[in-house]
Motif scaffolding. Structure first.
Motif, PDB file in Angstrom:
ATOM      1  N   TYR A   1       9.020  14.131   0.218  1.00 37.31           N
ATOM      2  CA  TYR A   1       8.827  13.565  -1.000  1.00 37.31           C
ATOM      3  C   TYR A   1       7.209  13.287  -1.244  1.00 37.31           C
ATOM      4  O   TYR A   1       6.707  13.447  -2.288  1.00 37.31           O
ATOM      5  CB  TYR A   1       9.817  12.377  -1.398  1.00 37.31           C
ATOM      6  CG  TYR A   1      11.224  12.408  -1.251  1.00 37.31           C
ATOM      7  CD1 TYR A   1      11.740  13.664  -1.990  1.00 37.31           C
ATOM      8  CD2 TYR A   1      11.993  11.511  -0.887  1.00 37.31           C
ATOM      9  CE1 TYR A   1      13.007  13.792  -1.951  1.00 37.31           C
ATOM     10  CE2 TYR A   1      13.432  11.699  -0.698  1.00 37.31           C
ATOM     11  CZ  TYR A   1      14.015  13.008  -1.392  1.00 37.31           C
ATOM     12  OH  TYR A   1      15.188  12.970  -1.103  1.00 37.31           O
ATOM     13  N   GLN A   2       6.709  12.782  -0.272  1.00 42.41           N
ATOM     14  CA  GLN A   2       5.263  12.275  -0.413  1.00 42.41           C
ATOM     15  C   GLN A   2       4.457  13.746  -0.459  1.00 42.41           C
ATOM     16  O   GLN A   2       3.474  13.835  -1.249  1.00 42.41           O
ATOM     17  CB  GLN A   2       4.652  11.637   1.046  1.00 42.41           C
ATOM     18  CG  GLN A   2       5.173  10.264   0.979  1.00 42.41           C
ATOM     19  CD  GLN A   2       4.706   9.700   2.574  1.00 42.41           C
ATOM     20  OE1 GLN A   2       4.959  10.056   3.364  1.00 42.41           O
ATOM     21  NE2 GLN A   2       4.460   8.646   2.353  1.00 42.41           N
TER      22      GLN A   2
ATOM     23  N   LEU B   1       5.476  16.290  -1.962  1.00 38.36           N
ATOM     24  CA  LEU B   1       6.084  16.926  -3.056  1.00 38.36           C
ATOM     25  C   LEU B   1       5.103  16.355  -4.293  1.00 38.36           C
ATOM     26  O   LEU B   1       4.466  16.917  -5.239  1.00 38.36           O
ATOM     27  CB  LEU B   1       7.541  16.763  -3.459  1.00 38.36           C
ATOM     28  CG  LEU B   1       8.041  17.188  -4.827  1.00 38.36           C
ATOM     29  CD1 LEU B   1       7.824  18.679  -4.966  1.00 38.36           C
ATOM     30  CD2 LEU B   1       9.303  16.582  -5.118  1.00 38.36           C
ATOM     31  N   PHE B   2       5.113  15.077  -4.144  1.00 42.38           N
ATOM     32  CA  PHE B   2       4.275  14.253  -5.308  1.00 42.38           C
ATOM     33  C   PHE B   2       2.737  14.516  -5.097  1.00 42.38           C
ATOM     34  O   PHE B   2       2.037  14.656  -6.139  1.00 42.38           O
ATOM     35  CB  PHE B   2       4.679  12.815  -5.075  1.00 42.38           C
ATOM     36  CG  PHE B   2       6.306  12.495  -5.479  1.00 42.38           C
ATOM     37  CD1 PHE B   2       6.732  12.995  -6.666  1.00 42.38           C
ATOM     38  CD2 PHE B   2       6.957  11.791  -4.835  1.00 42.38           C
ATOM     39  CE1 PHE B   2       7.885  12.731  -7.327  1.00 42.38           C
ATOM     40  CE2 PHE B   2       8.317  11.492  -5.146  1.00 42.38           C
ATOM     41  CZ  PHE B   2       8.747  12.003  -6.342  1.00 42.38           C
ATOM     42  N   GLU B   3       2.294  14.615  -3.807  1.00 44.85           N
ATOM     43  CA  GLU B   3       0.974  14.985  -3.749  1.00 44.85           C
ATOM     44  C   GLU B   3       0.840  16.327  -4.304  1.00 44.85           C
ATOM     45  O   GLU B   3      -0.421  16.501  -4.890  1.00 44.85           O
ATOM     46  CB  GLU B   3       0.707  14.938  -2.179  1.00 44.85           C
ATOM     47  CG  GLU B   3      -0.831  15.152  -1.781  1.00 44.85           C
ATOM     48  CD  GLU B   3      -1.057  15.006  -0.367  1.00 44.85           C
ATOM     49  OE1 GLU B   3      -2.206  15.703  -0.018  1.00 44.85           O
ATOM     50  OE2 GLU B   3      -0.278  14.807   0.554  1.00 44.85           O
ATOM     51  N   ARG B   4       1.569  17.500  -4.058  1.00 40.36           N
ATOM     52  CA  ARG B   4       1.257  18.790  -4.560  1.00 40.36           C
ATOM     53  C   ARG B   4       1.377  18.789  -6.198  1.00 40.36           C
ATOM     54  O   ARG B   4       0.457  19.314  -6.770  1.00 40.36           O
ATOM     55  CB  ARG B   4       2.568  19.545  -4.060  1.00 40.36           C
ATOM     56  CG  ARG B   4       2.381  21.055  -4.684  1.00 40.36           C
ATOM     57  CD  ARG B   4       3.659  21.750  -4.273  1.00 40.36           C
ATOM     58  NE  ARG B   4       3.003  22.638  -3.158  1.00 40.36           N
ATOM     59  CZ  ARG B   4       3.967  23.667  -2.518  1.00 40.36           C
ATOM     60  NH1 ARG B   4       5.173  23.804  -2.721  1.00 40.36           N
ATOM     61  NH2 ARG B   4       3.331  24.346  -1.367  1.00 40.36           N
ATOM     62  N   CYS B   5       2.313  17.748  -6.762  1.00 36.84           N
ATOM     63  CA  CYS B   5       2.310  17.750  -8.023  1.00 36.84           C
ATOM     64  C   CYS B   5       1.296  16.988  -8.743  1.00 36.84           C
ATOM     65  O   CYS B   5       0.540  17.609  -9.532  1.00 36.84           O
ATOM     66  CB  CYS B   5       3.495  16.739  -8.519  1.00 36.84           C
ATOM     67  SG  CYS B   5       3.696  16.892 -10.157  1.00 36.84           S
ATOM     68  N   GLY B   6       0.733  16.011  -8.135  1.00 36.38           N
ATOM     69  CA  GLY B   6      -0.704  15.246  -8.447  1.00 36.38           C
ATOM     70  C   GLY B   6      -1.611  16.170  -8.461  1.00 36.38           C
ATOM     71  O   GLY B   6      -2.550  16.227  -9.264  1.00 36.38           O
ATOM     72  N   LYS B   7      -1.939  17.285  -7.462  1.00 32.96           N
ATOM     73  CA  LYS B   7      -3.062  18.300  -7.352  1.00 32.96           C
ATOM     74  C   LYS B   7      -2.785  19.105  -8.548  1.00 32.96           C
ATOM     75  O   LYS B   7      -3.897  19.402  -8.971  1.00 32.96           O
ATOM     76  CB  LYS B   7      -2.751  18.889  -5.813  1.00 32.96           C
ATOM     77  CG  LYS B   7      -4.211  19.767  -5.773  1.00 32.96           C
ATOM     78  CD  LYS B   7      -4.030  20.330  -4.394  1.00 32.96           C
ATOM     79  CE  LYS B   7      -5.540  21.545  -4.409  1.00 32.96           C
ATOM     80  NZ  LYS B   7      -5.153  22.600  -3.691  1.00 32.96           N
ATOM     81  N   VAL B   8      -1.909  19.362  -8.756  1.00 34.27           N
ATOM     82  CA  VAL B   8      -1.527  20.436 -10.056  1.00 34.27           C
ATOM     83  C   VAL B   8      -2.241  19.739 -11.291  1.00 34.27           C
ATOM     84  O   VAL B   8      -3.026  20.100 -12.003  1.00 34.27           O
ATOM     85  CB  VAL B   8      -0.139  20.904 -10.331  1.00 34.27           C
ATOM     86  CG1 VAL B   8      -0.056  21.672 -11.601  1.00 34.27           C
ATOM     87  CG2 VAL B   8       0.353  21.847  -9.281  1.00 34.27           C
ATOM     88  N   MET B   9      -1.748  18.359 -11.387  1.00 34.38           N
ATOM     89  CA  MET B   9      -2.112  17.633 -12.718  1.00 34.38           C
ATOM     90  C   MET B   9      -3.784  17.525 -12.793  1.00 34.38           C
ATOM     91  O   MET B   9      -4.532  17.853 -13.532  1.00 34.38           O
ATOM     92  CB  MET B   9      -1.419  16.454 -12.490  1.00 34.38           C
ATOM     93  CG  MET B   9       0.062  16.381 -12.647  1.00 34.38           C
ATOM     94  SD  MET B   9       0.632  17.089 -14.310  1.00 34.38           S
ATOM     95  CE  MET B   9       2.340  17.288 -13.541  1.00 34.38           C
ATOM     96  N   GLN B  10      -4.323  17.149 -11.426  1.00 32.21           N
ATOM     97  CA  GLN B  10      -5.842  17.100 -11.450  1.00 32.21           C
ATOM     98  C   GLN B  10      -6.495  18.249 -11.437  1.00 32.21           C
ATOM     99  O   GLN B  10      -7.515  18.315 -12.016  1.00 32.21           O
ATOM    100  CB  GLN B  10      -6.144  16.306  -9.915  1.00 32.21           C
ATOM    101  CG  GLN B  10      -5.689  14.842 -10.053  1.00 32.21           C
ATOM    102  CD  GLN B  10      -5.987  14.193  -8.626  1.00 32.21           C
ATOM    103  OE1 GLN B  10      -6.898  13.867  -8.592  1.00 32.21           O
ATOM    104  NE2 GLN B  10      -4.857  14.092  -7.958  1.00 32.21           N
TER     105      GLN B  10
END
Length: 264
Positions: A79-80, A82-91
């Motif tokens: 999960y960590q 996954l959310f890191e990967r998602c946060g990178k896309v957003m940034q």
């Protein structure tokens, strides 16, 4: 790399990235996040791109994280990551040197709502609905809250995050989550007109300005003015600013330098 789950088309400096897994409500699965990241990384390298439109096929714009995939991998480290990967896309959307417009044709929930809040601009069909609905399944939308909390006044953000209720697009426009809601039949032309308008601006000035805008928002006001003043002084020294101001004074259309974005 091209993935079937994400389609890329380009016309006149405008690149459209279309989420294309309608049967999965365009969930941000590992594959989808990977495809988005690859496409954004590619656009950063391409100086011909002037504007990006983020669109989707099907009834949903994006339903957020793939809950089935998440339940199939019940480990904290998974999960960590996954959310890191998602946060990178957003940034990556925020740090992209061109404006990004969300074109919202259906529901945008949880991380899908985060995606809309993250884009610089958003136009939705008046039939679209948006929610940070994680709370309804016992998972508070903390990461979507980063984007939503920066796009909205706190009371509106907390209303969305605590209740998980859906907002109709016209209400989302009222509170500033999107720019405007338009009749479904006009969505294509409204977004195309806005993208074309942005593509006609000085790409260099837009790149400089977008980066400066998001950076100064995080600063105390005195620092923000010092930073923004330096940015404007730098901007004034550019060929495009000289050309634009001369054109304005001479009452003619400017001819922008079509050189690389972000280079003086």
């Amino acid at each position: 790399p091209s993935h079937d789950c994400l389609l890329r088309t380009a016309q006149g400096g405008v690149v459209t990235l279309t989420l294309n897994q309608p049967e999965r409500f365009n969930a941000l699965s590992e594959t989808m996040l990977e495809a988005l990241q690859a496409a954004l990384d590619d656009i950063i390298q391409d100086e011909h791109v002037r504007c990006v439109v983020l669109a989707a096929n099907g009834k949903a714009f994006c339903a957020g994280h793939d809950l089935k995939q998440m339940r199939a991998n019940p480990e904290k480290a998974y999960y960590q990551a996954l959310f890191e990967r998602c946060g990178k896309v957003m940034q990556s959307i925020v740090s992209l040197p061109v404006p990004v417009i969300a074109k919202v044709q259906g529901i945008a929930t949880a991380a899908g709502c985060q995606l809309v809040a993250t884009c610089d601009l958003a136009i939705a069909a008046d039939t679209a609905r948006l929610a940070t609905s994680g709370i309804n399944v016992g998972l508070f939308c903390s990461t979507p809250g980063v984007a939503v909390g920066r796009a909205l006044p706190r009371k509106h953000a907390m209303d969305m995050l605590l209740t998980g209720d859906f907002l109709e697009a016209p209400r989302a426009a009222e509170i500033g989550l999107i720019n405007r809601a338009v009749p479904e039949t006009l969505l294509d032309e409204e977004v195309a007109a806005l993208a074309a308008k942005l593509a006609r601006k000085s790409a260099h000035a837009l790149a400089l300005g977008k980066q400066a805008f998001y950076r100064q928002l995080e600063m105390p006001i005195t620092d923000a003015y010092a930073f923004a003043g330096d940015e404007m002084a730098r901007n004034m020294m550019d060929r495009d600013a000289a050309e634009g101001i001369d054109a304005f004074i001479e009452k003619r259309d400017p001819e922008w330098d079509q050189g690389p974005r972000g280079e003086d």
